[in-house]
Design a protein around this motif. Structure first.
Motif, PDB file in Angstrom:
ATOM      1  N   UNK A   6       0.848  -1.192   0.000  1.00 60.07           N
ATOM      2  CA  UNK A   6       0.000   0.000   0.000  1.00 60.07           C
ATOM      3  C   UNK A   6       0.882   1.239   0.000  1.00 60.07           C
ATOM      4  N   UNK A   8       2.301   4.779   0.778  1.00 62.04           N
ATOM      5  CA  UNK A   8       2.205   5.640   1.950  1.00 62.04           C
ATOM      6  C   UNK A   8       1.189   6.752   1.738  1.00 62.04           C
ATOM      7  N   UNK A  11      -2.386   5.804   2.476  1.00 65.03           N
ATOM      8  CA  UNK A  11      -2.755   5.820   3.893  1.00 65.03           C
ATOM      9  C   UNK A  11      -3.145   7.230   4.322  1.00 65.03           C
ATOM     10  N   UNK A  12      -2.370   8.183   3.854  1.00 65.83           N
ATOM     11  CA  UNK A  12      -2.694   9.566   4.213  1.00 65.83           C
ATOM     12  C   UNK A  12      -4.072   9.956   3.680  1.00 65.83           C
ATOM     13  N   UNK A  15      -6.976   8.749   5.725  1.00 63.95           N
ATOM     14  CA  UNK A  15      -7.306   9.625   6.851  1.00 63.95           C
ATOM     15  C   UNK A  15      -8.254  10.725   6.412  1.00 63.95           C
ATOM     16  N   UNK A  16      -8.004  11.237   5.227  1.00 68.54           N
ATOM     17  CA  UNK A  16      -8.877  12.292   4.719  1.00 68.54           C
ATOM     18  C   UNK A  16     -10.287  11.762   4.513  1.00 68.54           C
ATOM     19  N   UNK A  55      -7.746  -2.505   0.485  1.00 66.56           N
ATOM     20  CA  UNK A  55      -8.185  -3.108   1.739  1.00 66.56           C
ATOM     21  C   UNK A  55      -9.456  -3.931   1.632  1.00 66.56           C
ATOM     22  N   UNK A  77      -9.131   0.161   9.921  1.00 66.41           N
ATOM     23  CA  UNK A  77      -7.888   0.033   9.149  1.00 66.41           C
ATOM     24  C   UNK A  77      -6.827   0.997   9.686  1.00 66.41           C
ATOM     25  N   UNK A  78      -7.246   2.211   9.972  1.00 66.64           N
ATOM     26  CA  UNK A  78      -6.295   3.223  10.441  1.00 66.64           C
ATOM     27  C   UNK A  78      -5.919   3.028  11.900  1.00 66.64           C
ATOM     28  N   UNK A  79      -6.593   2.125  12.569  1.00 69.98           N
ATOM     29  CA  UNK A  79      -6.267   1.887  13.978  1.00 69.98           C
ATOM     30  C   UNK A  79      -6.784   2.982  14.891  1.00 69.98           C
ATOM     31  N   UNK A 172       6.708   5.427  18.245  1.00 66.38           N
ATOM     32  CA  UNK A 172       6.523   6.395  17.163  1.00 66.38           C
ATOM     33  C   UNK A 172       6.726   7.801  17.700  1.00 66.38           C
ATOM     34  N   UNK A 188       9.306   4.515  14.753  1.00 72.80           N
ATOM     35  CA  UNK A 188       8.903   5.326  13.610  1.00 72.80           C
ATOM     36  C   UNK A 188       9.130   6.803  13.882  1.00 72.80           C
ATOM     37  N   UNK A 189       9.215   7.550  12.815  1.00 72.31           N
ATOM     38  CA  UNK A 189       9.418   8.983  12.965  1.00 72.31           C
ATOM     39  C   UNK A 189       8.612   9.731  11.920  1.00 72.31           C
ATOM     40  N   UNK A 190       8.012  10.827  12.306  1.00 70.59           N
ATOM     41  CA  UNK A 190       7.417  11.727  11.318  1.00 70.59           C
ATOM     42  C   UNK A 190       7.757  13.143  11.739  1.00 70.59           C
TER      43      UNK A 190
END
Lengths: 209, 209
Positions: A6, A8, A11-12, A15-16, A55, A77-79, A172, A188-190
């Motif tokens: 999938x 990245x 995934x963003x 969310x939208x 998905x 899905x997004x948790x 994260x 993880x890092x953002x």
DNA sequence: ATTAACTTGTGAATAATTTCACAAAGTCCG
DNA sequence: CGGACTTTGTGAAATTATTCACAAGTTAAT
């Protein structure tokens, strides 16, 4: 269903869609098409369908998607069908704003601990949450089952905070300091670099004349 | 030099390089290689060189780039070799944090006007900047030559604020409300949705177990 | 019941972006 | 000077992401 990796970006976008579905559900809408879903965010309907297809098959030909059902599935899905405990480090202006940002709790992200290392701030309270010394980070992360950390300290201290977080078992790290961090694998890092968006503007604005 | 269209992502990376070069310059470094530049941000050296190649040949084979020279050129390309006047709408917690965020002024973005529509806030002052009524937006934008607007109000009021901004002649809108905005052509838009980053985390965190 | 209008899901085509590979140029050192 | 080592800049290849095109299912109206 598509079993490829999938993207990245997909995934963003999920969310939208989830955000939008929550709005539609609040408005009492029952059904929504991929076109409607993409429209306000200028995402082509075919992109919406591709994203969802990673998905499963959630729609019904001819009528679209059930707002309720798709919302539920996307949250899953997004948790964000559960709560996540978050630690915030940095009790300055930015930290304060993030602490009271309603968008976090609305999606199930609960800032359950706040840390700072300035003696003037430690042991003060924000709406019942005591500001703790960073020394207590590790213990609190374990006790409160915290998996996400937010770095809202100046660039100079950011790496040190991130190190502490990862060592404490945080998985994260969301970094607001204008500085790239090194985190160990498994963490993880953002980065949210507020100035980068403005620099993007200035690039295009400069070209206008 | 490459005259193809510059990818949007390349511009974002340019900001990262510029940030890093400023740091290197402060450290007194003279030269830097594409590898060094990419390393801390995990960007391959070849990507760094490609990005720079969209705008010219700045390096010297064998020794790399002059920190000073490349920094200068990048700031020029990004349009941050000058100051930009910014209007902030929304004098809540988030607005306050953005107002005092040092990263903005450091890159030449000056918040020269703050607006809110709550009577309790209007006419108060933040470090010498009077909080104005939104009714004054249009006039002030003209008077102070403002080209960038920041929307830091709740989702419910965001579209209205954006409309006002574009009507007043603002050319770029940075939106922090968790809601997509419609802006007329000729006006740029960027969204910072703080919760989306966290949702990204939760997606991956959920998959860990 | 038939037709016209929608809408999804998806393989294929296209487009965009990143990575590879390497020639050409510069540096360093004995 | 000569040779080993660096490093850039850039076509070409590979990868990744988006868009197209369309079969097939659904709805609604007459």
């Amino acid at each position: 269903m598509n079993f490829k990796k999938v993207p990245l970006t997909a995934i963003r976008r999920l969310s939208i869609y989830a955000r939008m579905l929550a709005g539609l559900e609040a408005d009492g809408k029952q059904q929504v098409s991929s076109r409607d879903l993409g429209e306000t965010a200028s995402i082509p309907s075919t992109q919406v369908r591709k994203d969802l297809a990673y998905f499963g098959q959630f729609g019904k030909r001819g009528s679209g998607y059930s707002v309720k059902e798709l919302g539920f599935r996307l949250r899953k899905i997004l948790g964000i069908d559960r709560a996540w405990n978050v630690a915030l480090v940095g009790a300055g202006n930015l930290g304060r704003a993030l602490f009271s940002y309603p968008g976090f709790s609305k999606q199930g992200f609960r800032i359950v601990a706040v840390f700072d290392n300035s003696p003037g701030k430690v042991n003060k309270s924000w709406k019942g949450t005591r500001i703790q010394s960073i020394k207590e980070l590790s213990k609190t992360v374990r006790e409160k089952n915290i998996s996400i950390g937010i770095v809202a300290v100046p660039a100079s201290g950011a790496q040190e905070v991130a190190d502490e977080m990862c060592k404490a078992g945080i998985k994260a790290v969301l970094n607001f300091a204008p500085k790239r961090l090194k985190v160990p694998t498994g963490c993880m890092q953002a980065n949210v670099d507020l100035a980068i968006e403005l620099e993007n503007f200035s690039y295009y604005l400069s070209k206008l004349r």
